[in-house]
Design an enzyme around this catalytic site. Structure first.
Site, mmCIF file in Angstrom:
data_model
loop_
_atom_site.group_PDB
_atom_site.id
_atom_site.type_symbol
_atom_site.label_atom_id
_atom_site.label_comp_id
_atom_site.label_asym_id
_atom_site.label_seq_id
_atom_site.Cartn_x
_atom_site.Cartn_y
_atom_site.Cartn_z
ATOM 1 N N SER A 180 66.872 56.015 42.306
ATOM 2 C CA SER A 180 65.980 54.908 42.671
ATOM 3 C C SER A 180 64.603 55.116 42.049
ATOM 4 C CB SER A 180 65.827 54.831 44.187
ATOM 5 O OG SER A 180 65.049 55.925 44.628
ATOM 6 N N LYS A 181 63.844 54.038 42.065
ATOM 7 C CA LYS A 181 62.498 54.119 41.512
ATOM 8 C C LYS A 181 61.662 55.098 42.331
ATOM 9 C CE LYS A 181 58.458 51.293 40.577
ATOM 10 N NZ LYS A 181 57.655 52.477 40.573
#
Ligand code: GLU
Length: 510
Positions: free
Chosen positions: A264-265
């Protein structure tokens, strides 16, 4: 394979995630391998999620990465327009066809009514809580209302959606090129909305209609779309396009480096590595994210790294040019399992590709890294610095970090070396070496070598004892590039001045 036509179909809902670049790359490789066509379609039917600048960002990212588009947004082609928001009438036509054939229906239920349905089914502990074959006859739609009621509602401008009439209990089968056979019972699929009340199609309808009209041969996309695939299969059947149906290949997820969960970011931000190809300033949140490009990744290194995220050639070879990737890539060597995203591997690739760049190209990187420091460097020196640092840099900006001492004399010196290795012998050696240097004109590597040996003989001090203190005197560091070359680049005057400074700083009684 004949007539390979693939598409990359991102939605302009924000910056392009690095996983999207991998999807685009795999599509591109297949297209190029078979002399096919790579299409860029922008899927912008969800007006609520539209983010200004996202489409331009996608185009620029692909361009930077070297993923060329043959047909599509920014390029045109026989199936234009390629932006779905500009194709509304096309989807309306097919939605109407499905309605006319009894395969879809109008639904007028309000948000409150839909919520009430869900609550009612929940309280009845019904296993089937979706709008579908088990519930649709209790709702407000063209299956339950009279024809005239439906007509008057539509004529009076009441909001409606068009839903697919999914048949109960039918086996839907699809063969995914990566996952093999996938079976789903149609009762698990709800009556998906095909056209929204704003007159826009949903992703599902637009995606299938466009893949058909654009004659797509292979749908290669992320695994997150696998659950939608059975619905798409049903749509192909209902629209009478089963024969033209494309092949499907759902790519494995990108996982965190430890394999625990989706990349994920947030993970990337926390670990301090990029997740977007280019810098991105989110126009809504104002959040700024630095891209791979601005972090100093070379596009060919990034692509080589991405190619290996979920695919491998079945050999030990890890470095592949785009040309080689096009030759060896194959869908059947794509793994079903999630691919671990290890940024260290990306860095390793960058280092490998940086090493392959010519001295001229590296010199440009060096000059770019000197610019913000306001440092001037003549061409010959720049070229030599690049030569000695080439093996040591991972990113273009490292030229400054690692080569700073070529321009600025050190003021701090490695403590360990000074305390352990700086002694009376060092001082004696370096003083004699300075004398030798003073009496020479040249600081060419061969000359330096000879002078060091001469000094070693004269002082009867082994060269091995002196190399580290000498390096520290010249650079401040205990390790670095080739010392003879370092002296050559620094030149006679600077070398003498640095050694003299160190001798003055660390006097030892002889
Ligand atoms: N518009 C979808 C996305 O944003 C594309 C899915 C597909 O390729 O079918 O990822």
């Amino acid at each position: 394979m004949k007539n390979v036509r693939v598409r990359f179909a991102p939605s302009p809902t924000g910056a392009l995630h690095i996983g999207g670049v991998r999807t685009a790359l795999y599509n591109f490789l297949l297209a190029r391998q078979h002399g096919g066509t790579m299409i860029l379609r922008i899927e912008d039917t969800d007006q609520n999620r539209f983010v200004p600048g996202a489409e331009e960002y996608i185009l620029e990212s692909l361009k930077w990465a070297g993923i060329e588009i043959d047909e599509g947004v920014g390029k045109g082609g026989p199936h234009a327009p390629y932006r779905q928001s500009e194709r509304k009438p096309i989807y309306q036509k097919y939605a109407q066809q499905l309605i006319d054939q009894g395969k879809a229906y109008y639904a007028f239920d309000t948000e409150e009514e839909l919520e009430a349905m869900r609550e009612r089914l929940k309280s009845q502990h019904s296993s089937d809580q979706q709008y579908g074959s088990g519930t649709r006859m209790q709702m407000k739609n063209s299956l339950t209302l009279s024809e005239s009621d439906v007509k008057s509602k539509i004529d009076s401008g009441e909001h409606y959606v068009i839903r697919l009439k999914v048949p109960p209990n039918e086996e839907i089968k699809l063969t995914d090129l990566i996952r093999g056979e996938v079976h789903v019972n149609s009762s698990q699929i709800d009556d998906k909305v095909l056209m929204k009340s704003d007159g826009m199609p949903t992703y599902h309808l637009a995606n299938v209609v466009d893949d058909y009209l654009m004659k797509i041969s292979h749908v290669i996309r992320g695994e997150e779309w696998l659950p939608s695939a059975p619905l798409h299969i049903l749509l192909y059947k209902f629209l009478g396009w089963e024969k033209e149906r494309p092949h499907f290949a759902h790519l494995p997820l990108l996982l965190k480096a430890d394999g625990n969960g989706k990349l994920s970011k947030r993970d990337a931000d926390k670990a301090g590595f990029p997740i977007f190809p280019l810098n991105w300033a989110d126009p809504k949140t104002k959040e700024f994210s630095k891209g791979f490009r601005e972090n100093g990744y070379l596009p060919e290194a990034l692509l080589n790294f991405l190619a290996f995220l979920g695919w491998n050639p079945g050999t030990e070879q890890e470095i592949f040019s785009m040309k080689e990737l096009i030759q060896v890539f194959s869908l059947d060597r794509i793994s079903k399992h999630g691919a671990r995203f290890d940024i260290h591997k990306a860095q390793w690739y960058n280092q490998q590709y940086l090493k392959k760049r010519s001295n001229e190209e590296l010199t440009v990187f060096l000059y770019n890294s000197l610019k913000p420091e306001n440092v001037i460097c003549e061409a010959e020196k720049a070229s030599k610095i690049c030569e000695v640092l080439q093996e040591r840099v991972t990113f273009p900006q490292d030229f400054w970090q690692q080569g700073k001492f070529f321009f600025i004399a050190p003021t701090s010196f490695d403590h360990q070396v000074i305390s352990k290795k700086w002694n009376a012998e060092t001082v004696k050696f370096l003083k004699t070496f300075v004398d030798c240097l003073n009496s020479t004109e040249s600081t060419k590597v061969s000359e330096i070598k000879a002078l060091l040996e001469k000094t070693s003989q004269a002082t009867e001090i082994a060269l091995g004892k002196i190399m580290q203190p000498l390096r520290v005197a010249l650079t401040g560091e205990s390790s670095g590039p080739d010392l003879m070359m370092t002296i050559e680049i620094l030149g006679q005057k600077e070398t003498i001045s640095r050694i003299t400074y160190a001798l003055a700083n660390f006097p030892v009684k002889i």
